[in-house]
Design an enzyme around this catalytic site. Structure first.
Site, PDB file in Angstrom:
ATOM      1  N   ILE A  17     -13.043   1.127 -16.710  1.00 24.04           N
ATOM      2  CA  ILE A  17     -12.458   0.392 -15.578  1.00 24.04           C
ATOM      3  C   ILE A  17     -12.115   1.325 -14.406  1.00 24.04           C
ATOM      4  O   ILE A  17     -12.077   0.885 -13.263  1.00 24.04           O
ATOM      5  CB  ILE A  17     -11.221  -0.430 -16.036  1.00 24.04           C
ATOM      6  N   GLY A  38      -4.559   5.430 -23.783  1.00 21.35           N
ATOM      7  CA  GLY A  38      -5.553   4.390 -23.524  1.00 21.35           C
ATOM      8  C   GLY A  38      -5.943   4.272 -22.067  1.00 21.35           C
ATOM      9  O   GLY A  38      -6.087   5.273 -21.352  1.00 21.35           O
ATOM     10  N   VAL A  39      -6.066   3.054 -21.622  1.00 22.05           N
ATOM     11  CA  VAL A  39      -6.536   2.799 -20.260  1.00 22.05           C
ATOM     12  C   VAL A  39      -5.516   3.313 -19.237  1.00 22.05           C
ATOM     13  O   VAL A  39      -5.887   3.809 -18.166  1.00 22.05           O
ATOM     14  CB  VAL A  39      -6.885   1.298 -20.092  1.00 22.05           C
ATOM     15  N   ASP A  40      -4.251   3.235 -19.564  1.00 21.46           N
ATOM     16  CA  ASP A  40      -3.173   3.719 -18.696  1.00 21.46           C
ATOM     17  C   ASP A  40      -3.344   5.215 -18.420  1.00 21.46           C
ATOM     18  O   ASP A  40      -3.291   5.669 -17.262  1.00 21.46           O
ATOM     19  CB  ASP A  40      -1.847   3.446 -19.424  1.00 21.46           C
ATOM     20  N   SER A 123      -3.161  -5.368 -23.975  1.00 16.75           N
ATOM     21  CA  SER A 123      -2.501  -5.426 -25.307  1.00 16.75           C
ATOM     22  C   SER A 123      -3.449  -5.279 -26.496  1.00 16.75           C
ATOM     23  O   SER A 123      -2.986  -5.213 -27.636  1.00 16.75           O
ATOM     24  CB  SER A 123      -1.682  -6.720 -25.502  1.00 16.75           C
ATOM     25  N   VAL A 126      -3.674  -0.045 -28.268  1.00 17.01           N
ATOM     26  CA  VAL A 126      -2.523   0.503 -29.002  1.00 17.01           C
ATOM     27  C   VAL A 126      -1.495  -0.589 -29.319  1.00 17.01           C
ATOM     28  O   VAL A 126      -0.826  -0.540 -30.354  1.00 17.01           O
ATOM     29  CB  VAL A 126      -1.862   1.626 -28.155  1.00 17.01           C
TER      30      VAL A 126
HETATM   31  P1  ADP Z   1      -2.424  -1.641 -24.708  1.00 18.50           P
HETATM   32  O1  ADP Z   1      -1.350  -0.597 -24.870  1.00 18.50           O
HETATM   33  O2  ADP Z   1      -2.003  -2.740 -23.706  1.00 18.50           O
HETATM   34  O3  ADP Z   1      -2.914  -2.184 -26.003  1.00 18.50           O
HETATM   35  P2  ADP Z   1      -4.710   0.195 -24.425  1.00 18.50           P
HETATM   36  O4  ADP Z   1      -4.995   1.034 -23.265  1.00 18.50           O
HETATM   37  O5  ADP Z   1      -4.336   0.856 -25.698  1.00 18.50           O
HETATM   38  O6  ADP Z   1      -3.602  -0.883 -23.941  1.00 18.50           O
HETATM   39  O7  ADP Z   1      -5.964  -0.718 -24.723  1.00 18.50           O
HETATM   40  C1  ADP Z   1      -6.320  -1.872 -24.000  1.00 18.50           C
HETATM   41  C2  ADP Z   1      -7.832  -2.039 -24.036  1.00 18.50           C
HETATM   42  O8  ADP Z   1      -8.403  -1.190 -23.043  1.00 18.50           O
HETATM   43  C3  ADP Z   1      -8.480  -1.652 -25.344  1.00 18.50           C
HETATM   44  O9  ADP Z   1      -9.446  -2.656 -25.660  1.00 18.50           O
HETATM   45  C4  ADP Z   1      -9.165  -0.312 -25.041  1.00 18.50           C
HETATM   46  O10 ADP Z   1     -10.350  -0.140 -25.796  1.00 18.50           O
HETATM   47  C5  ADP Z   1      -9.499  -0.507 -23.577  1.00 18.50           C
HETATM   48  N1  ADP Z   1      -9.697   0.733 -22.788  1.00 18.50           N
HETATM   49  C6  ADP Z   1      -9.245   1.999 -23.020  1.00 18.50           C
HETATM   50  N2  ADP Z   1      -9.632   2.819 -22.022  1.00 18.50           N
HETATM   51  C7  ADP Z   1     -10.341   2.055 -21.131  1.00 18.50           C
HETATM   52  C8  ADP Z   1     -11.025   2.313 -19.909  1.00 18.50           C
HETATM   53  N3  ADP Z   1     -11.055   3.546 -19.368  1.00 18.50           N
HETATM   54  N4  ADP Z   1     -11.663   1.283 -19.289  1.00 18.50           N
HETATM   55  C9  ADP Z   1     -11.632   0.036 -19.813  1.00 18.50           C
HETATM   56  N5  ADP Z   1     -11.006  -0.285 -20.955  1.00 18.50           N
HETATM   57  C10 ADP Z   1     -10.376   0.724 -21.620  1.00 18.50           C
END
Ligand code: ADP
Length: 179
Positions: A17, A38-40, A123, A126
């Site tokens: 993303i 993760g994405v954050d 969500s 993690v």
């Molecule tokens: P949460 O803490 O809300 O569960 P996460 O970041 O752990 O958030 O994961 C949310 C989703 O984003 C998961 O399906 C993960 O595979 C996905 N994800 C992780 N990194 C990226 C990225 N760079 N781009 C898009 N999706 C991602």
């Protein structure tokens, strides 16, 4: 993979993303808004340290709400940070909170004149929300939001990190949206 609702296209893509060129990307943040895994983590790393500075000034975000910042070194113009619920078995109000996270993000996008918006699977990493349930709630909330009239949004992109969930998303989108 494309569907429509009024004048808005709903697309499903796989990838990162942080690479997507849209008016705003949504971050699956935590209550502190100070970054995490993760994405954050990926968004903060790529956007650069100025993002953390702006997030610090906001001072956190309750679960189910959203806040907007600049996107700094990312290709997008804005980041909408929302906090989804931690999944604790499904009987702790998770569904309402996840729907609220999507709705708050969509409302903030509309308020800021965002025409193209990209969501990760909030969500479903993690925070442990089962992907099929998370995506059903995500897509129903998007459908209901768009049903109430023209919200200025022209493109909503659901970004999947892994190809393995594509068939699941397609099945849900086929049920909820027109081609
Ligand atoms: P949460 O803490 O809300 O569960 P996460 O970041 O752990 O958030 O994961 C949310 C989703 O984003 C998961 O399906 C993960 O595979 C996905 N994800 C992780 N990194 C990226 C990225 N760079 N781009 C898009 N999706 C991602």
């Amino acid at each position: 993979m494309e569907w429509k609702s009024g004048s808005c296209l709903i697309k499903i893509v796989t990838g990162d993303i942080t690479e997507i060129r849209v008016d705003a990307i949504v971050n699956a943040a935590n209550n502190s808004l100070l970054g995490g895994g993760g994405v954050d983590g990926a968004i903060h790393r790529k956007a650069g340290p100025q993002l953390l500075g702006e997030c610090r000034k906001i001072g956190g975000c309750p679960t189910g709400e959203a806040r907007i910042t600049g996107a700094y070194n990312l290709a997008a113009d804005h980041i909408i940070h929302t906090v989804g619920p931690v999944y604790r078995g499904g009987h702790s109000g998770e569904e309402a909170l996840l729907a609220s996270a999507y709705r708050s993000s969509l409302e903030l996008a509309e308020k800021n004149g965002v025409e193209s918006l990209a969501f990760p699977a909030i969500s479903a990493g993690v925070y442990g929300y089962p992907m099929n349930q998370a995506e059903e709630t995500a897509l129903i909330t998007i459908r209901d939001f768009l049903k109430t009239g023209d919200r200025g949004l022209r493109e909503i992109i659901l970004v999947l990190f892994s190809r393995s969930y594509v068939p699941l998303y397609v099945e849900i989108a086929d049920r909820l949206f027109e081609k």
